[in-house]
Structures are given as C-alpha cells and as structure tokens.
Write a protein that holds these residues in place. Structure first.
Motif, PDB file in Angstrom:
ATOM      1  N   LEU A  17      -2.684  38.944 -15.142  1.00 51.58           N
ATOM      2  CA  LEU A  17      -1.686  39.488 -15.467  1.00 51.58           C
ATOM      3  C   LEU A  17      -0.897  39.069 -15.661  1.00 51.58           C
ATOM      4  O   LEU A  17      -0.162  38.533 -16.733  1.00 51.58           O
TER       5      LEU A  17
ATOM      6  N   THR B  96       0.112  36.592 -19.486  1.00 48.74           N
ATOM      7  CA  THR B  96       1.215  36.519 -20.230  1.00 48.74           C
ATOM      8  C   THR B  96       1.407  35.110 -20.784  1.00 48.74           C
ATOM      9  O   THR B  96       2.041  34.634 -21.561  1.00 48.74           O
ATOM     10  N   GLU B  97       0.483  34.119 -19.516  1.00 49.38           N
ATOM     11  CA  GLU B  97       0.866  32.618 -19.807  1.00 49.38           C
ATOM     12  C   GLU B  97       0.559  31.957 -21.082  1.00 49.38           C
ATOM     13  O   GLU B  97       0.182  32.148 -21.536  1.00 49.38           O
TER      14      GLU B  97
ATOM     15  N   MET C 168       0.335  37.132 -23.920  1.00 46.33           N
ATOM     16  CA  MET C 168       1.072  37.617 -24.224  1.00 46.33           C
ATOM     17  C   MET C 168       2.225  37.047 -25.137  1.00 46.33           C
ATOM     18  O   MET C 168       2.833  37.513 -25.703  1.00 46.33           O
ATOM     19  N   ARG C 169       2.634  35.364 -24.026  1.00 38.61           N
ATOM     20  CA  ARG C 169       3.834  34.689 -24.617  1.00 38.61           C
ATOM     21  C   ARG C 169       3.958  34.304 -26.203  1.00 38.61           C
ATOM     22  O   ARG C 169       5.145  33.690 -27.079  1.00 38.61           O
TER      23      ARG C 169
ATOM     24  N   PHE D 150       7.216  38.889 -28.903  1.00 34.59           N
ATOM     25  CA  PHE D 150       6.985  38.976 -26.969  1.00 34.59           C
ATOM     26  C   PHE D 150       9.147  38.330 -26.727  1.00 34.59           C
ATOM     27  O   PHE D 150       9.058  37.139 -27.357  1.00 34.59           O
TER      28      PHE D 150
ATOM     29  N   SER E  80       9.913  39.601 -23.060  1.00 35.66           N
ATOM     30  CA  SER E  80      10.222  38.913 -21.929  1.00 35.66           C
ATOM     31  C   SER E  80       8.962  39.648 -21.476  1.00 35.66           C
ATOM     32  O   SER E  80       9.003  40.734 -21.615  1.00 35.66           O
ATOM     33  N   ALA E  81       9.064  39.333 -20.160  1.00 32.21           N
ATOM     34  CA  ALA E  81       8.226  39.974 -18.698  1.00 32.21           C
ATOM     35  C   ALA E  81       8.144  40.056 -17.446  1.00 32.21           C
ATOM     36  O   ALA E  81       8.351  38.849 -17.501  1.00 32.21           O
TER      37      ALA E  81
ATOM     38  N   ILE F 168       6.618  40.961 -13.956  1.00 35.00           N
ATOM     39  CA  ILE F 168       5.597  41.367 -13.186  1.00 35.00           C
ATOM     40  C   ILE F 168       5.882  41.877 -11.259  1.00 35.00           C
ATOM     41  O   ILE F 168       6.371  40.796 -10.872  1.00 35.00           O
TER      42      ILE F 168
ATOM     43  N   ASN G   2       3.839  45.890 -14.635  1.00 33.78           N
ATOM     44  CA  ASN G   2       4.500  45.075 -15.771  1.00 33.78           C
ATOM     45  C   ASN G   2       5.129  45.436 -16.890  1.00 33.78           C
ATOM     46  O   ASN G   2       5.053  46.668 -17.559  1.00 33.78           O
TER      47      ASN G   2
ATOM     48  N   ALA H  69       7.483  44.612 -20.571  1.00 34.84           N
ATOM     49  CA  ALA H  69       8.084  43.656 -21.502  1.00 34.84           C
ATOM     50  C   ALA H  69       8.974  43.784 -22.657  1.00 34.84           C
ATOM     51  O   ALA H  69       7.549  45.192 -22.721  1.00 34.84           O
TER      52      ALA H  69
END
Lengths: 106, 106
Positions: free
Chosen positions: B31, B35-36, B39-40, B45, B47-48, B50, B61, B63
């Motif tokens: 995850l 995200t890195e 997703m970002r 997007f 923020s997220a 974990i 998780n 987001a």
C-alpha cells in the motif's frame, strides 16, 4: 525495549460500526455528543474524526490517544463506559488499535 | 441541488483490510508503494494515511479525494487497478466512501 517505545507512541483507535441506514444519523449524533462532552476531556485524548459512509451502512470513528496506556485507561473511565455501551447497542462495532505507518500528501 | 453539492465535496475512501498477521507487513509495504508511485499522482488525490493494527489482523488505508467524481475516475485509472488487485489478493478488503462529519482536537 520495543514494548516501552510502543507504549510511549500515539496510538489510533479505529471503530468501524456496521449500522442500519435508518440509524446511521442517530449513531453519528451519539458519537459527536460523546466526543464533545466526555472523550475530549479524558487524559491523553489528542484528536478524533467521525465519518459517515455515503451508502448509509457504516460509521467510522477514529481517535488518537497520546499512548496505549492512556487509551486503555479511557476504556475503564466511568464517564466513557456508558457512551460505548450506547453505541454498541445501536450498531455492530469492530474496534482495533493502530499505529500510523505512512502519511502522504498530494 | 444536493447531489451536485455532494459531488463537489472532499470524500474519504476508507479501506479496512482483514489480513493474516504474517502478511500484514507485506500488505503495508504494498500500500505504501502504491500510494507513493501511483495514487499520489492521480488527479484529485488530496492525502492518505496507512494504519497497521497492533494485533496484526487489520490494515486501514484512508485516502481523501477532491470529489466523488475524482475518486470514481481513480477506480478506472489503468495505473491504479493492478495495485488494487494485488492488495485484494493478499487480504479481504471492505471499502466504503465517507464524508467527515466532525473533527475534534483535545
């Protein structure tokens, strides 16, 4: 001393409530009331968020506590117990304690 | 127009993963990586976070997405789909979309 280090870190309690859609708002109101009048004044409380699912079937309440010890003391706090019992009567609740391992901003 | 207003508000996707404790770290790593690297960079997007449960059985998780439309576009994004499939192969996942109704600081 891994255990001691862990006990001194902020922990997050995430309660996932499964609720009948017609009771979702009642549960949200109860959790907002409990957070405002009780939880925010319990020693070690850092912050909390209440989320309602758009499909009506879930409420998620996450709360950050200064340490695991503070969180466990809250569970035995006479003012907190009735709120937890009221919420558990309205919905099925699954509570777990977490540590945050990553925060990402876009 | 309540529907339009809702579509223009930030929404939060909260994925609750139920996982075998011996696979929890693998899921967290997956995850974080997703995200890195993906997703970002997906449009909308915000923020997220974990979270890993201290009992080893859950990963959460969450987001924040700029709007429900952005979130739904992400679900169809070619770069996002393989990450979601990999995560679903490692753990049972329960995703819901939420709005934040209260934030409290102690």
């Amino acid at each position: 001393m891994t255990t001691l280090a862990k006990d001194n870190r902020v922990v997050t309690l995430i309660n996932v409530f499964t609720v009948a859609p017609e009771r979702q708002q009642q549960l949200v109101d109860l959790l907002m009331h409990a957070t405002e009048i009780t939880m925010r004044h319990v020693p070690g409380f850092v912050s909390a968020h209440i989320h309602k699912s758009l499909d009506g079937t879930r409420v998620v309440n996450d709360a950050q506590w200064r340490s695991r010890d503070d969180f466990e003391a809250m569970l035995r706090h006479p003012a907190a117990i009735p709120h937890m019992q009221e919420a558990a009567a309205l919905a099925q609740v699954e509570p777990h304690v977490y540590e945050v391992v990553e925060t990402v901003h876009g």
